[in-house]
Scaffold this active site. Structure first.
Site, PDB file in Angstrom:
ATOM      1  N   THR A  25       0.841  -1.189   0.000  1.00 28.04           N
ATOM      2  CA  THR A  25       0.000   0.000   0.000  1.00 28.04           C
ATOM      3  C   THR A  25       0.881   1.244   0.000  1.00 28.04           C
ATOM      4  O   THR A  25       1.808   1.357   0.803  1.00 28.04           O
ATOM      5  CB  THR A  25      -0.923  -0.002   1.232  1.00 28.04           C
ATOM      6  OG1 THR A  25      -1.834  -1.096   1.119  1.00 28.04           O
ATOM      7  CG2 THR A  25      -1.706   1.292   1.348  1.00 28.04           C
ATOM      8  N   HIS A 175      -6.370 -11.324  -2.080  1.00 26.61           N
ATOM      9  CA  HIS A 175      -5.702 -11.088  -0.799  1.00 26.61           C
ATOM     10  C   HIS A 175      -6.470 -11.818   0.306  1.00 26.61           C
ATOM     11  O   HIS A 175      -7.527 -11.369   0.747  1.00 26.61           O
ATOM     12  CB  HIS A 175      -5.646  -9.591  -0.522  1.00 26.61           C
ATOM     13  CG  HIS A 175      -4.642  -9.190   0.520  1.00 26.61           C
ATOM     14  ND1 HIS A 175      -3.972 -10.095   1.307  1.00 26.61           N
ATOM     15  CD2 HIS A 175      -4.175  -7.973   0.900  1.00 26.61           C
ATOM     16  CE1 HIS A 175      -3.142  -9.453   2.129  1.00 26.61           C
ATOM     17  NE2 HIS A 175      -3.252  -8.162   1.905  1.00 26.61           N
ATOM     18  N   ASN A 178      -3.051 -11.077   6.106  1.00 22.43           N
ATOM     19  CA  ASN A 178      -2.781  -9.823   6.813  1.00 22.43           C
ATOM     20  C   ASN A 178      -3.969  -9.229   7.573  1.00 22.43           C
ATOM     21  O   ASN A 178      -4.029  -8.021   7.795  1.00 22.43           O
ATOM     22  CB  ASN A 178      -2.211  -8.781   5.855  1.00 22.43           C
ATOM     23  CG  ASN A 178      -0.911  -9.227   5.233  1.00 22.43           C
ATOM     24  OD1 ASN A 178      -0.820  -9.350   4.012  1.00 22.43           O
ATOM     25  ND2 ASN A 178       0.097  -9.512   6.039  1.00 22.43           N
ATOM     26  N   TYR A 180      -7.144  -8.956   6.770  1.00 26.18           N
ATOM     27  CA  TYR A 180      -8.218  -8.331   6.005  1.00 26.18           C
ATOM     28  C   TYR A 180      -9.388  -9.311   5.844  1.00 26.18           C
ATOM     29  O   TYR A 180      -9.392 -10.384   6.443  1.00 26.18           O
ATOM     30  CB  TYR A 180      -7.675  -7.799   4.685  1.00 26.18           C
ATOM     31  CG  TYR A 180      -6.626  -6.730   4.908  1.00 26.18           C
ATOM     32  CD1 TYR A 180      -6.929  -5.566   5.619  1.00 26.18           C
ATOM     33  CD2 TYR A 180      -5.318  -6.889   4.460  1.00 26.18           C
ATOM     34  CE1 TYR A 180      -5.967  -4.590   5.866  1.00 26.18           C
ATOM     35  CE2 TYR A 180      -4.346  -5.922   4.696  1.00 26.18           C
ATOM     36  CZ  TYR A 180      -4.682  -4.773   5.410  1.00 26.18           C
ATOM     37  OH  TYR A 180      -3.727  -3.820   5.671  1.00 26.18           O
ATOM     38  N   ASN A 235      -3.186  -6.539  12.177  1.00 24.19           N
ATOM     39  CA  ASN A 235      -4.569  -6.073  12.266  1.00 24.19           C
ATOM     40  C   ASN A 235      -5.382  -6.860  13.298  1.00 24.19           C
ATOM     41  O   ASN A 235      -6.574  -7.109  13.116  1.00 24.19           O
ATOM     42  CB  ASN A 235      -5.259  -6.105  10.898  1.00 24.19           C
ATOM     43  CG  ASN A 235      -4.778  -4.993   9.989  1.00 24.19           C
ATOM     44  OD1 ASN A 235      -4.590  -3.863  10.427  1.00 24.19           O
ATOM     45  ND2 ASN A 235      -4.577  -5.313   8.714  1.00 24.19           N
TER      46      ASN A 235
END
Length: 357
Positions: A25, A175, A178, A180, A235
């Protein structure tokens, strides 16, 4: 045994070497359109010497956005803007996949358009903060997705994959890592559902499998990869303690889809990495464990030579060294990444890193 500098056949696409630019990102998309710019095209074209470029996380729907100034692939304007990026990379002989990233509960209403709010498998707030245009803010409690909304999310991924091909991408990476959305469904702290999308391993792996199946059905399995991070805690995510008990069934299910590649963001358990590689029939890309805040180093190329992986991916080192494959072949020197400019916007720390003479 091939080296990281030898070509590779990636599901019918020949890549020039086995060095991958990992998705990162950069928060430089133009808002409110959420589109890449001419600077984005220059950034990726500078790094087209990679065997494969995987773009920054790109939201498949408006509600999938978790950070400021990240691009999407859910509007015609976004497709047109990405075409300039893919054309620039292809003009340099590169191969580029779009990473489709739905951030789920990671985000904030101030980041999202049109009064939207973050969603997740369950109404469980992640610990931590996100940067908004008004400054740092605590994550909020997401709204639990309904069954129909879960199905809509699957369709959003497939639609975004079609948009990626229309934009000139060579394929997409789903994805599933991580912390998400897809990882949230895999987890045991973000997913407290009792329906067919939660509880048992079979149910928790269902959404990643359904998304991968839908994307492969939309654009072909040879254009579809997936990223996983077993045991990752980024996260505020918690996987089942029995990582093999979750990820081996998932990888076995994905293997049946004949996807182009599995991209593993390793979390330190090389024994699990080896088991997942053995279970995976196609190209295996490894982003090796390095420790918190430590970028993948030049010695990672040895993981191709010793057979640990088919390709190896670099993040921050590729960010700071646009000609990384040439620098790796020459044993350096290497530019140092400037962390202060990772998400700052503009050319500085983005397209101004020098290449070798």
């Amino acid at each position: 045994m091939p080296t990281a500098f030898d070509p590779h056949e990636l599901a019918g696409t020949k890549v020039r070497n086995r060095i991958v630019m990992a998705p990162m990102t950069r928060s430089r998309a133009r808002e409110p359109e959420r589109i890449p710019t001419a600077l984005t095209a220059r950034y990726y074209a500078q790094r087209a010497g990679a065997g494969l470029i995987v773009t920054e996380g790109t939201q498949p729907s408006a509600v999938g956005q978790g950070y400021t100034n990240t691009p999407g692939l859910h509007s015609a304007e976004q497709v047109r803007a990405w075409r300039a990026v893919t054309d620039a990379v292809h003009a340099e002989g590169g191969v580029i996949f779009a990473q489709l990233m739905h951030t789920g509960r990671i985000g904030h209403p101030d980041v999202l358009p049109d009064g939207l709010a973050p969603v997740g498998p369950s109404a469980v707030r992640a610990r931590g903060k996100v940067y908004t245009h008004q400054g740092a803010a605590e994550f909020v409690t997401p709204r639990e997705l309904t069954d129909e909304e879960v199905h809509r999310t699957v369709r959003d991924f497939a639609d975004a994959a079609r948009n990626a091909i229309d934009a000139g991408f060579d394929g997409v990476e789903v994805h599933g890592a991580n912390g998400y959305l897809l990882h949230q469904f895999l987890s045991v702290n973000a997913n407290l559902r009792t329906d067919r999308w939660g509880g048992s391993v079979e149910n928790r792996i269902r959404l990643p499998l359904e998304v991968a199946r839908a994307v492969a059905g939309a654009i072909g399995p040879h254009r579809t990869g997936i990223r996983l991070s077993p045991g990752g805690t980024f996260n505020d995510i918690t996987d089942d303690a029995d990582l093999a008990g979750t990820y081996l069934p998932l990888v076995n299910g994905l293997a049946e889809l004949d996807l182009a590649y599995l991209h593993l963001a390793e979390q330190a358990d090389r024994a699990l990495t080896d088991r997942l590689r053995a279970a995976w029939p196609n190209t295996f890309i490894l982003n090796p464990a390095t420790g918190s805040g430590v970028p993948t180093g030049p010695d990672a190329v040895d993981l191709v030579a010793d057979g640990t992986a088919d390709l190896v991916s670099f993040g921050a080192l590729f960010l700071a060294n646009p000609d990384l494959p040439a620098r790796l072949a020459a044993d350096g020197p290497f530019n140092a990444p400037d962390r202060a400019t990772f998400y700052s916007g503009g050319e500085r720390g983005y397209t101004d890193y020098p290449a070798l003479d």
